[in-house]
Design an enzyme around this catalytic site. Sequence first.
Site, PDB file in Angstrom:
ATOM      1  N   GLU A  50      56.250 -41.877 -74.788  1.00  0.00           N
ATOM      2  CA  GLU A  50      55.643 -40.552 -74.917  1.00  0.00           C
ATOM      3  C   GLU A  50      55.377 -39.909 -73.557  1.00  0.00           C
ATOM      4  OE1 GLU A  50      53.420 -40.613 -79.168  1.00  0.00           O
ATOM      5  OE2 GLU A  50      52.434 -41.769 -77.592  1.00  0.00           O
ATOM      6  N   TYR A  60      27.458 -31.501 -75.708  1.00  0.00           N
ATOM      7  CA  TYR A  60      28.381 -32.256 -74.859  1.00  0.00           C
ATOM      8  C   TYR A  60      29.816 -32.153 -75.355  1.00  0.00           C
ATOM      9  CZ  TYR A  60      24.349 -33.891 -72.393  1.00  0.00           C
ATOM     10  OH  TYR A  60      23.213 -33.930 -71.645  1.00  0.00           O
TER      11      TYR A  60
END
Length: 210
Positions: A73, A119
């Site tokens: 990949e 976050y």
Amino acid sequence: MSEQALRERIALHGRSLFERGLTFGSSGNMSVQLPDGMLITPTNTCLGRIDPDRISKLSSTGELLSGDKPSKECFLHRAVYDARSNDQSIVHLHSTHSVAVSCLADIDPADVLPPITAYYVMRVGRLPLVPYFPPGDEGLAAAVESQARLSRAVLLANHGPVVAGADLDSAVNATEELEETARLFLMLRGQPTRFLTEPQCDELRQRFPN
């Protein structure tokens, strides 16, 4: 940071991710961009047992310069770097909760996860879903590149997340935040839930731009 230090950092993060159950078997890959190419984890390698000296080094044109055969990949990493010139590292995992979310039929493909925590907004932000492609299918590159121009993280349908960062620590931290948010999202499904509002998200984006 020297190339050897980057190799050791990749191995350190790989072992940490594996030992905490965020990656399994030989799945997942990580890369760091170099001035003259890229370091990427080898194909069929367990991230928990990376030999720093066997990490693949590719030239800027994709030629293998040293180390083992690169991840199949690596084209996916190159597509993200082409889209995001300021980012220097990419993490791709098959982490359980993120993959589970990528298989759901009723998610928003434009932005898969809601803003559950500050976050998540700060470290990940928008998370588009990329349609399913078989592993290693290079048709995935164009689909990912177009979405990566708008977002540092994308979710591959029935596959897993791809997350870019200014450096390896940043990419790993954002990947972990994404996985934790996916876990929370699955826990909260069917429950009355209070997400962050759009004004709250806008304030976070202004104070902590990606």
